[in-house]
Design a protein around this motif. Structure first.
Motif, PDB file in Angstrom:
ATOM      1  N   ILE A 489       0.799  -1.260  -0.317  1.00 43.81           N
ATOM      2  CA  ILE A 489       0.214   0.238  -0.191  1.00 43.81           C
ATOM      3  C   ILE A 489       0.909   1.039   0.059  1.00 43.81           C
ATOM      4  N   PRO A 490       1.996   0.780   0.872  1.00 38.45           N
ATOM      5  CA  PRO A 490       2.387   2.507   0.978  1.00 38.45           C
ATOM      6  C   PRO A 490       3.243   3.128  -0.358  1.00 38.45           C
ATOM      7  N   LEU A 491       4.249   1.588  -0.514  1.00 40.35           N
ATOM      8  CA  LEU A 491       4.836   1.552  -2.143  1.00 40.35           C
ATOM      9  C   LEU A 491       4.030   1.711  -3.297  1.00 40.35           C
ATOM     10  N   LEU A 492       2.875   1.602  -3.486  1.00 41.98           N
ATOM     11  CA  LEU A 492       1.639   1.727  -4.156  1.00 41.98           C
ATOM     12  C   LEU A 492       1.377   3.727  -4.427  1.00 41.98           C
ATOM     13  N   LYS A 493       0.927   4.161  -3.183  1.00 45.70           N
ATOM     14  CA  LYS A 493       0.571   5.542  -3.396  1.00 45.70           C
ATOM     15  C   LYS A 493       2.645   6.028  -2.887  1.00 45.70           C
ATOM     16  N   GLY A 494       2.851   5.593  -2.587  1.00 47.82           N
ATOM     17  CA  GLY A 494       4.410   6.724  -3.034  1.00 47.82           C
ATOM     18  C   GLY A 494       4.617   6.546  -4.972  1.00 47.82           C
ATOM     19  N   VAL A 495       4.577   5.522  -5.373  1.00 47.00           N
ATOM     20  CA  VAL A 495       4.629   5.264  -7.232  1.00 47.00           C
ATOM     21  C   VAL A 495       3.707   6.373  -7.997  1.00 47.00           C
ATOM     22  N   ARG A 496       2.599   6.402  -6.934  1.00 46.07           N
ATOM     23  CA  ARG A 496       1.734   7.737  -7.225  1.00 46.07           C
ATOM     24  C   ARG A 496       2.370   8.977  -7.725  1.00 46.07           C
ATOM     25  N   PHE A 497       2.648   8.990  -5.985  1.00 43.34           N
ATOM     26  CA  PHE A 497       3.058  10.542  -6.144  1.00 43.34           C
ATOM     27  C   PHE A 497       4.310  10.743  -6.729  1.00 43.34           C
ATOM     28  N   LEU A 498       5.119  10.076  -7.046  1.00 46.37           N
ATOM     29  CA  LEU A 498       6.125   9.687  -8.162  1.00 46.37           C
ATOM     30  C   LEU A 498       6.089  10.038  -9.726  1.00 46.37           C
ATOM     31  N   LEU A 499       5.104   9.641  -9.418  1.00 42.95           N
ATOM     32  CA  LEU A 499       4.622   9.734 -11.068  1.00 42.95           C
ATOM     33  C   LEU A 499       4.203  11.054 -11.713  1.00 42.95           C
ATOM     34  N   LEU A 519       9.676  -3.657 -17.737  1.00 44.51           N
ATOM     35  CA  LEU A 519      10.791  -4.289 -17.566  1.00 44.51           C
ATOM     36  C   LEU A 519      10.459  -6.083 -17.851  1.00 44.51           C
ATOM     37  N   PRO A 520      10.996  -6.605 -18.580  1.00 45.74           N
ATOM     38  CA  PRO A 520      10.781  -8.007 -18.902  1.00 45.74           C
ATOM     39  C   PRO A 520      10.143  -8.491 -18.484  1.00 45.74           C
ATOM     40  N   ALA A 521      10.602  -8.711 -16.873  1.00 46.98           N
ATOM     41  CA  ALA A 521       9.685 -10.048 -16.159  1.00 46.98           C
ATOM     42  C   ALA A 521       8.100  -9.708 -15.947  1.00 46.98           C
ATOM     43  N   CYS A 522       7.910  -8.262 -16.437  1.00 50.38           N
ATOM     44  CA  CYS A 522       6.218  -7.564 -16.609  1.00 50.38           C
ATOM     45  C   CYS A 522       5.999  -7.055 -17.535  1.00 50.38           C
ATOM     46  N   ARG A 523       6.262  -7.910 -18.955  1.00 49.50           N
ATOM     47  CA  ARG A 523       5.601  -7.065 -19.828  1.00 49.50           C
ATOM     48  C   ARG A 523       4.432  -7.397 -20.021  1.00 49.50           C
ATOM     49  N   ASP A 524       3.594  -8.708 -19.325  1.00 49.74           N
ATOM     50  CA  ASP A 524       2.292  -8.757 -19.310  1.00 49.74           C
ATOM     51  C   ASP A 524       1.917  -8.196 -19.154  1.00 49.74           C
ATOM     52  N   HIS A 525       1.487  -7.266 -18.170  1.00 47.64           N
ATOM     53  CA  HIS A 525       0.910  -6.036 -17.152  1.00 47.64           C
ATOM     54  C   HIS A 525       1.468  -4.409 -18.223  1.00 47.64           C
ATOM     55  N   VAL A 526       0.293  -3.825 -18.039  1.00 47.83           N
ATOM     56  CA  VAL A 526       0.561  -2.783 -18.814  1.00 47.83           C
ATOM     57  C   VAL A 526       1.187  -1.351 -18.115  1.00 47.83           C
ATOM     58  N   TRP A 527       2.022  -0.894 -18.633  1.00 46.21           N
ATOM     59  CA  TRP A 527       3.262   0.079 -17.958  1.00 46.21           C
ATOM     60  C   TRP A 527       2.097   1.415 -17.142  1.00 46.21           C
ATOM     61  N   GLY A 528       2.653   1.478 -16.281  1.00 44.37           N
ATOM     62  CA  GLY A 528       1.544   2.575 -15.056  1.00 44.37           C
ATOM     63  C   GLY A 528       0.113   1.871 -14.035  1.00 44.37           C
ATOM     64  N   THR A 529      -0.175   0.568 -14.840  1.00 43.21           N
ATOM     65  CA  THR A 529      -1.011   0.079 -13.580  1.00 43.21           C
ATOM     66  C   THR A 529      -0.456  -0.135 -12.813  1.00 43.21           C
ATOM     67  N   ASP A 530      -1.351  -0.516 -11.625  1.00 42.99           N
ATOM     68  CA  ASP A 530      -0.995  -0.787  -9.963  1.00 42.99           C
ATOM     69  C   ASP A 530      -0.501  -2.347  -9.945  1.00 42.99           C
ATOM     70  N   ASP A 531      -1.456  -3.478 -11.137  1.00 42.31           N
ATOM     71  CA  ASP A 531      -0.376  -4.638 -11.244  1.00 42.31           C
ATOM     72  C   ASP A 531       0.482  -4.341 -11.478  1.00 42.31           C
ATOM     73  N   TYR A 532       1.346  -3.548 -12.580  1.00 41.35           N
ATOM     74  CA  TYR A 532       2.291  -3.276 -12.836  1.00 41.35           C
ATOM     75  C   TYR A 532       3.539  -3.339 -12.075  1.00 41.35           C
ATOM     76  N   TYR A 533       2.704  -2.334 -11.048  1.00 38.79           N
ATOM     77  CA  TYR A 533       4.553  -2.025  -9.901  1.00 38.79           C
ATOM     78  C   TYR A 533       4.457  -2.841  -8.142  1.00 38.79           C
ATOM     79  N   ILE A 534       3.038  -3.339  -8.764  1.00 39.26           N
ATOM     80  CA  ILE A 534       2.997  -4.823  -7.693  1.00 39.26           C
ATOM     81  C   ILE A 534       4.674  -5.716  -8.003  1.00 39.26           C
ATOM     82  N   CYS A 535       3.838  -5.852  -9.579  1.00 41.31           N
ATOM     83  CA  CYS A 535       5.035  -6.956 -10.614  1.00 41.31           C
ATOM     84  C   CYS A 535       6.237  -6.222 -10.415  1.00 41.31           C
TER      85      CYS A 535
END
Length: 620
Positions: A489-499, A519-535
């Protein structure tokens, strides 16, 4: 001071393929040894003990010459009637460690314990074997000789929280004088003297060189509403180029600050590098009375008339206690170690978790990347300067630090932003793990930055265990990152602020932008989504090198407590642990400054006790 070169036979395999396989890597590492290795001190081979003795008696034996141990040894030997032995498993501090811009080149070398975590299936997934690296300093000065130098104390609520758990004497009001006692802040004119010291041994200052991308980051955070602040003063939320454990463009480790000035002056201090503690000697009355240690292939014994003080860090302190029979009964009995005291040693292991993969590319006018020849020239120029200046006298974007509260109702920050550098972000995109592991370029030369969102209040807890097949070898480290999903939770909120920084004038005017290629390990996810940053967090997990808690301080009724409020081991006389392993929970920020404070606070308990007592206290 005494210096030894980096051991390239150990450095190069770690940094493959760049160091071992490329001509630049080989030339670069050899240049470091030529310029910073060797010794200018004729006392290099001085014998610090009597070679014909297999044992010797002291008043105190201190294990570990790191961030806390150097402080402890200094303060104890201020009493000329007390004889003190300081043991350090690693060698003398190499001169290369003094260069702020070369801090990343030290990771994986022979002055790093080079620990790795165990896989848990939830983190470090893109790393080899699912294991993240946990560097720890193995030399005089310990991790204060290998870290990123930032001087951050944490938040007052952290220490008040320790006290609220039943640890008398550890509130912010109690510990502030001990922060100030060590500190020699050379920029005090710009700070509030209520919070800072100017007469201590530990130099703290701003770097003489801060590059434009680093300033851009501070300006961008400031535009987004974070005030320019002294994190170590009245308020922590904010942004700034952090002060550092440095003076005039050189690192000041605790070895440099606390041991070097007294090492040959105080006859009651004996320092033994390359001396690894193997076991604490404990008699039938459960009194610690000495240490068995190895030095140059010899097994030696040192006796302590008053106390054994373990300051070997959050990994090696619990390891030594367990090897000595102090730890979880089931684990020790399984290994065949006789149990002296059944305590939760090794539990409560935790760290500030972060991850890599959020990339800010710099325009040609902002990038500080240069050719390999120019890097070599800069290293050589710095070595020849009497007054250190230029990119190597700073730490590049690493020193751009900010704190935020991701919810306005929080009483203190829950996210810290630290920044890494990337010499070539296009190479990083293709193979982030290799690019990270071979990042031996000085931090002053890069074409992109990696802002890292750090969770300051992790809920996940891991454990440290002895290796059943080789108890004396590297311990088994279960970091257990993301075992508690709330840590996202803090990581996702922090990334939003960062962007949101991309919309600032600071970014736009410098042509900086976020690289939107997954990045290679997360190419199945859309850049900028929560799922991408969790990946990203799961795949490219990274330690901030702040492991704590494995010898937890707590009141007697706390079943997980190993130490009382004066850092005495429960159930054993004459034994204390004074280092970051005592933290009940990690502070909000980097851990080096707090560990120095723990050294000051802990040794103050020792000194005051022995002023009034002739026998060691048993914390039963």
């Amino acid at each position: 001071m005494i210096w030894q070169p980096l051991n390239l036979t150990e450095v190069c395999p770690t940094y493959t393929p760049l160091a071992a396989c490329s001509p630049f890597g080989y030339i670069y590492l050899n240049l470091l040894v030529q310029l910073y290795g060797g010794s200018r001190d004729k006392r290099l081979h001085r014998d610090y003990g009597e070679p014909d003795d297999i044992s010797k008696e002291y008043d105190f034996v201190v294990v570990g010459a790191g961030s806390a141990g150097c402080v402890v040894a200094n303060r104890l030997t201020d009493n000329p009637d007390w004889k003190v032995l300081l043991l350090e498993a690693g060698p003398e501090q190499p001169k290369v460690t003094l260069v702020p811009g070369l801090s990343t080149a030290l990771l994986g070398s022979n002055v790093d314990w080079a620990y790795t975590t165990e896989p848990n299936g939830k983190s470090c997934l893109a790393h080899p074997g699912g294991r993240c690296a946990w560097p720890r300093g193995k030399m005089m000065g310990g991790s204060s000789s290998i870290n990123s130098l930032a001087y951050i104390r944490g938040n007052r609520v952290d220490y008040d929280g320790w006290a609220a758990l039943g640890n008398k004497g550890w509130s912010y009001k109690d510990v502030l004088p001990f922060f100030k006692k060590s500190e020699r802040n050379v920029n005090i004119e710009a700070l509030n003297a209520v919070y800072h010291g100017v007469t201590g041994e530990q130099y703290v200052s701003r770097y003489p060189y801060i590059d434009n991308p680093s300033l851009m980051l501070t300006d961008a955070f400031n535009e987004r509403g974070l005030p320019l602040t002294d994190y170590n003063g009245a308020h922590q939320v904010g942004t700034m180029q952090a002060q550092a454990f440095s003076l005039s463009g050189e690192r000041v480790s605790t070895n440099t600050a606390f041991i070097k000035p007294i090492r040959y002056k105080r006859k009651n201090l004996t320092v033994k590098p390359n001396s690894e503690a193997l076991k604490i000697l404990i008699d039938e009355n459960k009194r610690a009375y000495g240490i068995i240690y190895s030095q140059n292939g010899n097994i030696l014994t040192a006796f302590a008339k008053k106390e054994v003080i373990v300051s070997a860090g959050s990994i090696n302190s619990p390891k030594l206690l367990m090897l000595s029979g102090i730890g979880p009964r089931d684990h020790l009995e399984k290994i065949g170690i006789p149990v002296v005291q059944d305590l939760a040693v090794g539990e409560n292991l935790h760290d500030h978790v972060t991850f890599n993969g959020v990339i800010v590319a710099l325009s040609n006018k902002t990038s500080t990347a240069v050719s390999e020849d120019e890097v070599l020239e800069a290293v050589q120029d710095y070595a020849n300067m009497k007054i250190k200046r230029g990119p190597l006298s700073g730490n590049g974007p690493v020193n751009s630090i900010s704190f935020i509260k991701t919810d306005p109702d929080l009483i203190a920050p829950d996210v810290q932003f630290q920044v890494d550098h990337v010499p070539n972000w296009r190479e990083f995109i293709n193979d982030p793990i290799t690019a990270e592991s071979v990042s031996i370029f000085p931090t002053g030369f890069y074409d992109a930055v990696l802002p890292r969102t750090m969770n300051l209040v992790p809920k996940s807890r891991g454990a440290l265990l002895l290796n059943e097949s080789d108890p004396n070898g590297p311990p088994i480290l279960y970091a257990n990152y993301f075992s508690d999903d709330s840590d996202f939770i803090p990581l996702l909120k922090g990334v939003r602020f960062l962007l949101s920084l991309e919309n600032t004038k600071a970014f736009r005017s410098n042509g900086a932008y976020f690289v939107r290629e997954p990045l290679p390990a997360c190419r199945d996810h859309v850049w900028g989504t929560d799922d991408y940053y969790i990946c990203l967090a799961r795949a490219y997990t990274s330690s901030t090198y702040h492991p704590v808690g494995t010898c937890k301080m707590g009141p007697k009724w706390d079943e997980k407590a190993v130490l009382d409020n004066q850092l005495r081991v429960y159930g054993v006389c004459g034994l204390r642990v004074i280092d970051a392993s005592m933290m009940p929970f990690v502070i909000r920020g980097n851990t080096n400054a707090p560990t120095i404070m723990i050294g000051e606070r802990g040794v103050d308990f020792v000194i005051k006790y022995w002023r009034h007592h002739s026998e060691s206290y048993c914390s039963y």
